[in-house]
Scaffold this active site. Structure first.
Site, short mmCIF file in Angstrom:
data_model
loop_
_atom_site.label_atom_id
_atom_site.label_comp_id
_atom_site.label_asym_id
_atom_site.label_seq_id
_atom_site.Cartn_x
_atom_site.Cartn_y
_atom_site.Cartn_z
N LYS A 1 47.35 4.12 48.40
CA LYS A 1 46.61 5.29 48.90
C LYS A 1 46.01 6.00 47.70
CE LYS A 1 45.86 7.18 52.94
NZ LYS A 1 45.94 6.64 54.30
N ASP B 1 39.83 7.88 54.64
CA ASP B 1 40.90 8.68 55.24
C ASP B 1 40.25 10.04 55.47
OD1 ASP B 1 44.02 8.56 55.73
OD2 ASP B 1 43.71 10.48 54.78
N GLY C 1 42.46 17.59 66.20
CA GLY C 1 41.46 17.05 65.30
C GLY C 1 40.13 16.87 66.01
N PHE C 2 39.11 16.55 65.25
CA PHE C 2 37.80 16.26 65.87
C PHE C 2 37.02 15.27 65.02
CE2 PHE C 2 34.73 18.73 63.23
CZ PHE C 2 35.64 19.40 62.41
N GLY C 3 37.74 14.53 64.18
CA GLY C 3 37.10 13.56 63.30
C GLY C 3 37.09 12.17 63.91
N ASN C 4 37.00 11.22 63.03
CA ASN C 4 36.87 9.82 63.43
C ASN C 4 38.00 9.33 64.34
OD1 ASN C 4 38.05 7.02 62.16
ND2 ASN C 4 35.90 6.95 62.70
N VAL C 5 39.23 9.72 64.03
CA VAL C 5 40.37 9.23 64.81
C VAL C 5 40.36 9.84 66.23
CG1 VAL C 5 42.89 9.06 64.92
CG2 VAL C 5 41.72 8.84 62.72
N ALA C 6 40.15 11.16 66.29
CA ALA C 6 40.09 11.84 67.60
C ALA C 6 38.95 11.26 68.43
CB ALA C 6 39.89 13.34 67.39
N TRP C 7 37.81 11.08 67.79
CA TRP C 7 36.63 10.54 68.49
C TRP C 7 36.93 9.17 69.12
CZ3 TRP C 7 33.95 6.19 66.40
CH2 TRP C 7 32.80 5.84 67.07
O1 2IT Z 1 46.03 5.81 57.17
C1 2IT Z 1 45.40 4.76 57.31
O2 2IT Z 1 45.93 3.74 57.79
C2 2IT Z 1 44.01 4.73 56.87
N1 2IT Z 1 43.51 5.74 56.42
C3 2IT Z 1 43.22 3.45 56.94
C4 2IT Z 1 43.44 2.64 55.72
C5 2IT Z 1 42.57 1.42 55.62
O3 2IT Z 1 42.70 0.73 54.60
O4 2IT Z 1 41.78 1.13 56.52
#
Ligand code: 2IT
Length: 450
Positions: free
Chosen positions: A131, A171, A242-248
């Site tokens: 990370k 991320d 949230g309202f970003g990529n994951v929420a979407w």
């Molecule tokens: O927390 C995660 O699993 C991510 N941000 C995605 C990491 C990735 O390499 O796609």
């Protein structure tokens, strides 16, 4: 060592971890949750103890910290701190996202990298864990400022990564635009067109469905949990944060499957939309994110819905809750309120979205899936992007989706296998931690003292 009971084992191990890095609270939290659920398993399988696998796993293979100087549009100079935590490469190249957020520090990145090692192992794909990121705040920065920052960041990072060494992705604060700027700079410096980052644009090596993958995967996982109790997503009222990529992604899939999402949230508060967030409202999330203001209030003005300032969505009565924002976004009071209001399941799409107390309470009272299992769809499709890049070809959306489907089903099955309790219920925390650990631990043992 195997004569100790598990409580003593956890206490001893945690005092070892805490004494090494006393201030790293998030890292301690992530390690403690894992060690607590692994203790009995380790005491029953002492070869892991003799080999000191856990002590090795909490020590990053390498941590890189570097200076990121950049100039804003007025010519003022700023210095940020960049990092890459290369945590574990036992089963593949380091893999994990980059986070750009003012809260980024070593503790946050070590907790994320530690979780990533187990999560990536669960995907069944050959990816180690890492990370990285920076304490750079993308909020209210211009496009050119973001580009210059990304170029400066990659000017140092490029010498530490590579398609067979370490493959970063996005991320919080790092999406398709940032991956583009980072990739462009990597290519200039190395003169190589390779799969060194994932989350790329589809025209230049990205995988279809990568943007949707984390949210879609979390909903597929929720579906498997619901199926176990004879239910499905259809008709469920769901709160999302949230309202970003994951929420979407999660909201898109919930709508497709006939569920209803009534909330999103930002640092400024949450939106309550009793009619459900679907159609053009979902598209609007992308616009809202692109403004770079990091607020959700404009959503209420746009669609004439309710905005509740400074609060979190967990106070509402819903069937299911899916946190999609950030770590520790849901505490013990929130957890109690949700359960009291009849919530029957909580599926974490954020990493360590619940505090330790909330996890304990939820796990004892309702269905609870930790992020490392439920949100693994994102990195799984990153793994599929790496495969496509290596083969120099691109799969169709259907092909990627069906692979994502089977990966999430498999993770659910592994949680069932390793997390089944005497009463027949599934402890998803235990299941995910043991299943993720075993593969990495066995690989480390096979590779000698690494
Ligand atoms: O927390 C995660 O699993 C991510 N941000 C995605 C990491 C990735 O390499 O796609």
């Amino acid at each position: 060592m195997n004569t100790k009971n598990s409580k003593t084992f956890v206490e001893d191990f945690m005092s070892y971890v805490v004494s090494k890095d006393p201030g790293q609270l998030e890292f301690h939290q992530a390690v403690k949750e894992v060690v607590e659920t692994l203790a009995d398993f380790l005491l029953a399988n002492p070869r892991y103890l003799y080999s000191r696998i856990l002590e090795r796993m909490v020590e990053a293979e390498r941590i890189i910290q570097f200076r990121v100087p950049w100039a804003d549009d007025r010519g003022n100079i700023h210095i940020n701190r960049g990092y890459r935590v290369e945590m574990n490469s036992a089963i593949g190249p380091y893999k994990g996202g980059l986070r750009f957020h003012p809260t980024v520090n070593q503790s946050i990145l070590k907790f994320l990298a530690f979780e990533q090692v187990l999560k990536n192992s669960l995907t069944s794909l050959p990816m180690g864990g890492g990370k990285g990121g920076s304490d750079f705040d993308p909020k209210n920065k211009s496009n050119n400022e973001i580009m210059r920052f990304c170029q400066s960041f990659m000017t140092e990072l490029h010498r530490h990564i590579g398609p067979n060494t370490d493959v970063p992705a996005g991320d919080i604060g790092v999406g398709g635009r940032e991956i583009g700027f980072l990739y462009g700079q990597y290519k200039r410096l190395k003169n190589e067109f390779t799969g060194v980052l994932t989350g790329k644009g589809v025209a230049w090596g990205g995988s279809l469905l990568r943007p949707e993958a984390t949210g879609f995967g979390a909903v597929y996982f929720a579906q498997h949990m619901l199926n176990r109790i004879g239910e499905n997503i259809t008709g469920q009222i769901i709160s999302v944060s949230g309202f970003g990529n994951v929420a979407w992604g999660a909201i898109t899939k919930i709508n497709e499957l006939g569920g209803k999402v009534v909330t999103i949230s930002g640092p400024d508060g949450y939106i309550y939309d009793k009619n459900g967030i679907s159609g053009e409202k979902v598209d609007y999330l992308l616009e809202l994110r692109a403004t770079n203001n990091d607020i959700v209030e404009p959503f209420a003005e746009e669609f004439d819905t309710q905005f509740i300032p400074k609060k979190r969505p967990w106070e509402l009565a819903v069937d299911l809750a899916i946190p999609c924002a950030t770590e520790n976004e849901l505490n013990i009071e929130d957890a109690k309120q949700l359960v009291k209001n009849g919530c029957k399941m909580l599926v974490e799409a954020s990493n360590m979205g619940c505090t330790a107390e909330a996890v304990e309470y939820l796990n004892a009272n309702i269905g609870y899936a930790p992020g490392k299992a439920a949100n693994a769809g994102g990195v799984a499709v990153s793994g599929l992007e790496m495969t496509q890049n290596s083969m120099r070809l691109a799969w169709s959306r259907e092909e990627v989706d069906s692979k994502l489907h089977s990966i999430m089903r498999n993770i659910h099955e592994m949680c069932e296998k390793y997390g089944k309790e005497a009463d027949g219920s599934i402890n998803y925390v235990k299941g995910a931690n043991i299943a993720g650990f075993v593969k990495v631990a066995n690989s480390m043992m096979a590779q000698g003292l690494v």
